[in-house]
Design a protein around this motif. Sequence first.
Motif, PDB file in Angstrom:
ATOM      1  N   VAL A   1      30.694 -84.192  15.584  1.00 38.88           N
ATOM      2  CA  VAL A   1      29.595 -83.362  15.075  1.00 38.88           C
ATOM      3  C   VAL A   1      28.402 -84.244  14.694  1.00 38.88           C
ATOM      4  CG1 VAL A   1      28.885 -81.836  13.199  1.00 38.88           C
ATOM      5  CG2 VAL A   1      31.079 -81.490  14.297  1.00 38.88           C
TER       6      VAL A   1
ATOM      7  N   LEU B   1      35.137 -88.774   3.126  1.00 32.94           N
ATOM      8  CA  LEU B   1      35.902 -87.715   3.785  1.00 32.94           C
ATOM      9  C   LEU B   1      37.292 -88.225   4.154  1.00 32.94           C
ATOM     10  CD1 LEU B   1      36.163 -84.963   5.207  1.00 32.94           C
ATOM     11  CD2 LEU B   1      35.232 -86.034   7.228  1.00 32.94           C
TER      12      LEU B   1
ATOM     13  N   PRO C   1      23.288 -82.983   4.449  1.00 33.87           N
ATOM     14  CA  PRO C   1      22.592 -83.721   5.508  1.00 33.87           C
ATOM     15  C   PRO C   1      22.648 -83.016   6.860  1.00 33.87           C
ATOM     16  CG  PRO C   1      24.488 -84.965   4.729  1.00 33.87           C
ATOM     17  CD  PRO C   1      24.334 -83.802   3.832  1.00 33.87           C
TER      18      PRO C   1
ATOM     19  N   LEU D   1      24.207 -88.937   6.169  1.00 36.47           N
ATOM     20  CA  LEU D   1      25.303 -88.165   6.758  1.00 36.47           C
ATOM     21  C   LEU D   1      26.532 -89.054   6.971  1.00 36.47           C
ATOM     22  CD1 LEU D   1      26.446 -85.622   8.030  1.00 36.47           C
ATOM     23  CD2 LEU D   1      25.435 -86.307  10.179  1.00 36.47           C
TER      24      LEU D   1
ATOM     25  N   PHE E   1      25.342 -76.478  17.810  1.00 36.62           N
ATOM     26  CA  PHE E   1      26.443 -76.523  16.858  1.00 36.62           C
ATOM     27  C   PHE E   1      27.391 -75.345  17.024  1.00 36.62           C
ATOM     28  CE2 PHE E   1      23.761 -79.690  14.799  1.00 36.62           C
ATOM     29  CZ  PHE E   1      24.710 -80.685  14.682  1.00 36.62           C
TER      30      PHE E   1
ATOM     31  N   PHE F   1      24.621 -84.543  16.091  1.00 36.19           N
ATOM     32  CA  PHE F   1      23.561 -84.279  15.116  1.00 36.19           C
ATOM     33  C   PHE F   1      22.401 -85.255  15.281  1.00 36.19           C
ATOM     34  CE2 PHE F   1      21.784 -85.527  11.008  1.00 36.19           C
ATOM     35  CZ  PHE F   1      21.342 -84.310  10.520  1.00 36.19           C
TER      36      PHE F   1
ATOM     37  N   ILE G   1      18.293 -89.910   7.062  1.00 36.82           N
ATOM     38  CA  ILE G   1      19.147 -88.718   7.090  1.00 36.82           C
ATOM     39  C   ILE G   1      20.481 -89.037   7.775  1.00 36.82           C
ATOM     40  CG2 ILE G   1      19.322 -86.339   7.907  1.00 36.82           C
ATOM     41  CD1 ILE G   1      16.234 -86.267   7.815  1.00 36.82           C
TER      42      ILE G   1
ATOM     43  N   PHE H   1      34.480 -84.875  12.560  1.00 34.77           N
ATOM     44  CA  PHE H   1      33.224 -85.254  11.906  1.00 34.77           C
ATOM     45  C   PHE H   1      32.400 -86.174  12.806  1.00 34.77           C
ATOM     46  CE2 PHE H   1      30.827 -88.446   9.642  1.00 34.77           C
ATOM     47  CZ  PHE H   1      30.026 -87.675   8.821  1.00 34.77           C
TER      48      PHE H   1
ATOM     49  N   ASN I   1      18.523 -84.189  15.057  1.00 30.62           N
ATOM     50  CA  ASN I   1      17.814 -84.607  13.862  1.00 30.62           C
ATOM     51  C   ASN I   1      16.535 -85.342  14.226  1.00 30.62           C
ATOM     52  OD1 ASN I   1      17.552 -85.225  11.051  1.00 30.62           O
ATOM     53  ND2 ASN I   1      18.185 -87.298  11.580  1.00 30.62           N
TER      54      ASN I   1
ATOM     55  N   THR J   1      29.085 -90.114   4.295  1.00 29.09           N
ATOM     56  CA  THR J   1      30.173 -89.244   3.861  1.00 29.09           C
ATOM     57  C   THR J   1      31.439 -89.466   4.677  1.00 29.09           C
ATOM     58  OG1 THR J   1      29.494 -87.498   5.373  1.00 29.09           O
ATOM     59  CG2 THR J   1      28.554 -87.463   3.181  1.00 29.09           C
TER      60      THR J   1
ATOM     61  N   ILE K   1      33.097 -82.896  -1.139  1.00 29.87           N
ATOM     62  CA  ILE K   1      32.977 -83.086   0.306  1.00 29.87           C
ATOM     63  C   ILE K   1      32.081 -82.003   0.903  1.00 29.87           C
ATOM     64  CG2 ILE K   1      34.279 -83.073   2.459  1.00 29.87           C
ATOM     65  CD1 ILE K   1      34.749 -85.578   0.967  1.00 29.87           C
TER      66      ILE K   1
END
Lengths: 249, 248
Positions: A156, A136, B195, A129, B234, A160, A125, A153, A164, A132, B188
């Motif tokens: 974040v 991006l 994910p 992620l 978040f 994550f 996972i 990004f 996760n 990208t 995007i």
Amino acid sequence: MPTSKRLYGNHLAILAPLAAGVLVVGLVLAFFQAPIEADQGFSQKIIYIHVPLAITTLLGFVWGGICAVQYLRSGNPRDDLRSYTAIHQSLIFCIGALITGSIWAKASWGTWWVWEEPTLVSFLIVFLLYCTYQPLRFSIEDPERQARYAAVFAVVAGAFIPLNFIAVRLADPLIHPRVLGTADGGLTAGMRPAFYLCTIGALLLFATLCKYEMASKHTRAQLRALRRRFGQDAPARPARTSAPEVPAR
Amino acid sequence: MSSLRQTGAAAPPRTRAQAPRQVGTLAAIGAVLGKELRLERRAPQTLVAMAIFSATAFVVFHFALQRDTLEGGLAAGVLWVTLTLAALLGIGRSFVADRDEGGLDGFLLAPVDRTALLAAKVITMLVFLVAIELVAVPLFALLLLGPSPGAGQWLQLAAVLGLADIGIAVIGTLVAAIAVRTRARDLITSILALPLLVPVIIGASQASEPLLSAGTGGAPARWLAVLALYDLIFGLLAWALFDYLVED
């Protein structure tokens, strides 16, 4: 005027042989000195490659996030470059960790992929992620905005990772041997030196590759700047790229 | 609706932290939220698309799985895949009108805290998600769900939906704000949001599985805790980072 040593990456001449040396010694210890594990046999040796790769991947992603925070605070393009190279190299290490993890799963459980294995699933996972990150960056043209959005990004995604891991681990029963920490599946005293050396070696390799990539990007930017100074028709920067802007010194 | 109230209650402390010369953040949130809802009421786009998508997805699942009724894990999976993909449609539209019609520039010119835009967008997304779920979940129960849950289980499912919606709305707004400035906006949005939403989907389907099974099982508390933790982390991150996404 910068010296050539500063241009082509600091400490690279020390880091590269050091990483190679530690890795070779660690792997030699792992294969010839460390005892063969009674339960899994020779296939258990893959932890000397798989686990250091996995640890380096996670630390690299987190380091990328830290550099991104630094970039958001300072606005210094060099922090963006650090964050970019850390995530770029971690992604490569992540592929290595996924492949070696898959091989290990095949050797010990008989299948290439086990969904009951929370760490492996979490890695997949996280890998998806971070895949990208480059698209991006590539889809934002303005270099300053590209750096800023990529930093958001990276922060974040860095936050994550632990969440996760918690979610995936809670969802599946534990069958992965915990290499550090628990007694079950832990390393015996004879395996520890080789394992620690391999981990340090992987981290040094990561640092070397990051330094190398940054040196290469700096050199290219410098070359472009020199070409422009001597009247050649060289653009300041490719029209579209996912790589960060490197200030020419 | 409980989720809506929670986000509304989280806003006031930010207002107090603002400099006195600025327009109240609550007033700004109200203005942007009012604009979003009025826009959707006058020219319904997003909500209609999300509703039609959800209904069609249930029909597709019926044929793809070749089942007339679902229960337990399978039912939870179908419900959450449908809701997540429907949410992606809404996420993709979230900032498009603001960028195309200059709403974003107008907001940046106004002397208000930029967090107000984040809060308003998150609340808008929450309202949309709750509205969709008010249609899609009963429809799901009617079309596909085998066992009929009791009143207590419906309430628990509402709590799971609310907690998951907050997470989807926060991540969705963050991703939408990133993606709206990129060239390949739709691509995007999808590859970034999916994910990031995996923990929400894990938590929500694990929590709703016993609720959609025959029997009287309740939602495991630890999954509600995971969802709440996700929302909290978040939510704080989005609050800290959103300013960097609307700087220019």
